[in-house]
Design a protein around this motif. Structure first.
Motif, mmCIF file in Angstrom:
data_model
loop_
_atom_site.group_PDB
_atom_site.id
_atom_site.type_symbol
_atom_site.label_atom_id
_atom_site.label_comp_id
_atom_site.label_asym_id
_atom_site.label_seq_id
_atom_site.Cartn_x
_atom_site.Cartn_y
_atom_site.Cartn_z
ATOM 1 N N PHE A 32 4.464 6.963 2.583
ATOM 2 C CA PHE A 32 4.644 5.711 3.303
ATOM 3 C C PHE A 32 4.223 4.532 2.445
ATOM 4 O O PHE A 32 3.222 4.575 1.734
ATOM 5 C CB PHE A 32 3.819 5.693 4.590
ATOM 6 C CG PHE A 32 4.385 6.536 5.681
ATOM 7 C CD1 PHE A 32 3.823 7.761 5.995
ATOM 8 C CD2 PHE A 32 5.484 6.099 6.421
ATOM 9 C CE1 PHE A 32 4.345 8.550 7.011
ATOM 10 C CE2 PHE A 32 6.002 6.872 7.439
ATOM 11 C CZ PHE A 32 5.434 8.103 7.734
ATOM 12 N N GLN A 90 -3.223 0.375 -3.689
ATOM 13 C CA GLN A 90 -2.829 -0.923 -3.163
ATOM 14 C C GLN A 90 -2.554 -1.886 -4.309
ATOM 15 O O GLN A 90 -3.302 -1.925 -5.292
ATOM 16 C CB GLN A 90 -3.929 -1.515 -2.269
ATOM 17 C CG GLN A 90 -3.598 -2.923 -1.774
ATOM 18 C CD GLN A 90 -4.815 -3.742 -1.376
ATOM 19 O OE1 GLN A 90 -5.942 -3.257 -1.429
ATOM 20 N NE2 GLN A 90 -4.595 -4.981 -0.963
ATOM 21 N N TYR A 145 0.740 5.379 0.931
ATOM 22 C CA TYR A 145 0.013 6.458 1.588
ATOM 23 C C TYR A 145 0.833 7.740 1.496
ATOM 24 O O TYR A 145 2.056 7.717 1.515
ATOM 25 C CB TYR A 145 -0.230 6.151 3.071
ATOM 26 C CG TYR A 145 -1.366 5.199 3.340
ATOM 27 C CD1 TYR A 145 -1.191 3.821 3.257
ATOM 28 C CD2 TYR A 145 -2.624 5.681 3.691
ATOM 29 C CE1 TYR A 145 -2.235 2.952 3.503
ATOM 30 C CE2 TYR A 145 -3.677 4.807 3.950
ATOM 31 C CZ TYR A 145 -3.473 3.454 3.851
ATOM 32 O OH TYR A 145 -4.505 2.591 4.106
ATOM 33 N N TYR A 192 0.849 -1.185 0.000
ATOM 34 C CA TYR A 192 0.000 0.000 0.000
ATOM 35 C C TYR A 192 0.887 1.239 0.000
ATOM 36 O O TYR A 192 1.945 1.251 0.621
ATOM 37 C CB TYR A 192 -0.859 0.050 1.278
ATOM 38 C CG TYR A 192 -1.718 -1.165 1.530
ATOM 39 C CD1 TYR A 192 -1.158 -2.362 1.969
ATOM 40 C CD2 TYR A 192 -3.090 -1.110 1.347
ATOM 41 C CE1 TYR A 192 -1.940 -3.475 2.210
ATOM 42 C CE2 TYR A 192 -3.887 -2.219 1.598
ATOM 43 C CZ TYR A 192 -3.304 -3.394 2.026
ATOM 44 O OH TYR A 192 -4.089 -4.500 2.263
#
Lengths: 115, 111
Positions: free
Chosen positions: A90, A48, A35, A33
């Motif tokens: 992230f 994702q 972010y 994933y």
């Protein structure tokens, strides 16, 4: 140490440029994933991948793209960079099979500064 | 649409006291909730999770409470320690297999 590795840790570039952020998930995790975390937006889900295929998409700009390779590492490509793209990016991985989202293990992040 | 919000952006507590961090969510279809802790310069770290068919779950010094009637989630930290100082995020899994994070609460532990 979460087991998720992100490079580079810091990156400074200019507007209009393109950068690539890299992520290696925990050993055995098939889901990756991405972010974005900025001061005024919190943690925003971008995208994702599960076992090489896109599984879910969030608020990812068209200037951004990602992919997951056969060895399961992932790259997030950010192009035509703008000042507002400055943020922490992230990567996280998940142990759940089938691509279901559960507990995520986050890397330390890549801090991007666009000047 | 989905939204997860926190009642208080900053919470200050005395060392040894209990901390309660609250979170409101709007998606009644969310089936899974997680609390994360993020220390300065680090990535979010999993604390505890709870499924929507539960109303309470306990971990080591932490308890998560889920009230689906009012769509409220809370994290209780017992005997708060200086090492608990961090930003705490709640997250919900709603439609599309996505985790949506709240904006975060800064917990400050005063000695």
């Amino acid at each position: 140490d979460s087991g998720v590795t992100q490079t580079p840790k810091h990156l400074i570039t200019a507007t209009g440029q393109r950068v690539t952020l890299r992520c290696s998930p925990r050993s055995g995790d098939l889901s990756v994933y991405w972010y974005q975390q900025s001061l005024d937006q919190g943690l925003q889900f971008l995208i994702q991948y599960y076992n090489g295929e896109e599984r879910a998409k969030g608020n990812i700009l068209e200037r951004f793209s990602a992919q997951q390779f056969p060895d399961l590492h992932s790259e997030l490509n950010l192009s035509s960079l703008e000042l507002g793209d400055s943020a922490l990016y992230f990567c996280a991985s998940s142990v759940l099979t089938g691509g279901a989202t559960g507990e995520l293990f986050f890397g330390e992040g890549s801090r991007l500064t666009v000047l | 649409g989905e939204s997860v919000g926190l009642h208080l952006p900053t919470l200050s507590v005395q060392e040894g006291d209990n901390s309660i961090i609250n979170c409101a969510y709007s998606n009644s279809a969310s089936d899974y909730f997680i609390w994360y802790k993020q220390e300065s310069g680090k990535g979010p770290q999993f604390i505890i999770d709870i499924r929507s068919n539960m109303d309470k779950r306990q971990g080591q010094r932490v308890t998560v409470l889920l009230n689906k009637t009012v769509k409220h989630l809370s994290l209780q930290i017992a005997a708060t320690q200086p090492g608990d100082s961090a930003v705490y995020f709640c997250a919900e899994r709603g439609g599309g297999n996505k985790l949506t994070f709240g904006t975060g609460t800064q917990l400050k532990v005063e000695l």
